[in-house]
Design an enzyme around this catalytic site. Sequence first.
Site, mmCIF file in Angstrom:
data_model
loop_
_atom_site.group_PDB
_atom_site.id
_atom_site.type_symbol
_atom_site.label_atom_id
_atom_site.label_comp_id
_atom_site.label_asym_id
_atom_site.label_seq_id
_atom_site.Cartn_x
_atom_site.Cartn_y
_atom_site.Cartn_z
ATOM 1 N N GLU A 1 -0.835 -8.626 5.519
ATOM 2 C CA GLU A 1 -0.428 -8.860 6.924
ATOM 3 C C GLU A 1 -1.617 -8.940 7.874
ATOM 4 O O GLU A 1 -1.447 -9.319 9.027
ATOM 5 C CB GLU A 1 0.550 -7.761 7.380
ATOM 6 C CG GLU A 1 -0.043 -6.388 7.663
ATOM 7 C CD GLU A 1 -0.362 -5.576 6.411
ATOM 8 O OE1 GLU A 1 -0.217 -6.104 5.293
ATOM 9 O OE2 GLU A 1 -0.786 -4.414 6.552
ATOM 10 N N HIS B 1 -3.185 -5.321 1.821
ATOM 11 C CA HIS B 1 -2.530 -5.576 3.119
ATOM 12 C C HIS B 1 -2.584 -7.059 3.495
ATOM 13 O O HIS B 1 -3.470 -7.461 4.266
ATOM 14 C CB HIS B 1 -3.260 -4.786 4.212
ATOM 15 C CG HIS B 1 -3.054 -3.316 4.141
ATOM 16 N ND1 HIS B 1 -2.083 -2.664 4.845
ATOM 17 C CD2 HIS B 1 -3.708 -2.373 3.434
ATOM 18 C CE1 HIS B 1 -2.132 -1.371 4.588
ATOM 19 N NE2 HIS B 1 -3.112 -1.169 3.737
ATOM 20 N N CYS C 1 0.834 -1.215 0.000
ATOM 21 C CA CYS C 1 0.000 0.000 0.000
ATOM 22 C C CYS C 1 0.866 1.261 0.000
ATOM 23 O O CYS C 1 1.500 1.553 -1.013
ATOM 24 C CB CYS C 1 -0.987 -0.066 1.151
ATOM 25 S SG CYS C 1 -2.420 0.975 0.871
HETATM 26 N N1 GLN Z 1 -3.582 6.300 0.844
HETATM 27 C C1 GLN Z 1 -2.342 6.066 1.513
HETATM 28 C C2 GLN Z 1 -1.200 6.849 0.873
HETATM 29 O O1 GLN Z 1 -1.374 7.538 -0.050
HETATM 30 C C3 GLN Z 1 -2.005 4.607 1.550
HETATM 31 C C4 GLN Z 1 -2.981 3.858 2.430
HETATM 32 C C5 GLN Z 1 -2.437 2.610 3.064
HETATM 33 O O2 GLN Z 1 -1.220 2.393 3.152
HETATM 34 N N2 GLN Z 1 -3.298 1.823 3.601
HETATM 35 O O3 GLN Z 1 -0.096 6.762 1.336
#
Ligand code: GLN
Length: 206
Positions: free
Chosen positions: A180, A178, A80
Amino acid sequence: MTTTIGVLAVQGDVREHVAALERAGATARPVRRPEELAVVDGLVIPGGESTTMDKLVRAFGLYEPLRTRLAAGMPAYGSCAGMIMLAERIADGRADQQTLGGLDVTVRRNAFGRQVDSFEADLAVPVLGEPPLHAVFIRAPWVEDHGPDVEVLASVEVDGASHPVFVRQGAVLATSFHPEVTGDERVHALFVEMTAAASASAAVIG
Ligand code: GLN
């Protein structure tokens, strides 16, 4: 010798990644300082907020050491916000936002829009086999475009268009989601395997 994998610990769900890596057979430890980075075989960059993480890696004196090790081929896995940190290019980033690089992709931040901010989906991931991978997306990015060396391992379809959410380039792995938090260690196991293979070939070379 076991594979030692660090989890960048300036922000985000560090503990969950440490636990998932340990369940996947690695020795895992948080990385907050350049000396801690220097002794790991590979690094996980967790989710969180990429604009904040960008500021914090500088504040912790980790920006240059991270860029140097990534440029030298350290295996890395970004989830992410971690995927955003590894991307060479960002769409919808904050104007002054910088990344560490390593992955020849453009990522679009918060790509799925406000309506579907967070969602879960079962993804077909041929490289992981059966069953499909249950994936949790939280204000997730997607890969908008990528260079020829980037392998797409899974995608999500939105309005008839397919968007990569799981990619690999050499020893660098990234997911929009995610793994994890689901208790399915297959993504972490893949990264542990990639890191062990990179360490073994480095040992042979010298
Ligand atoms: N929207 C977040 C960003 O731009 C990422 C979100 C996440 O890591 N769950 O960094």
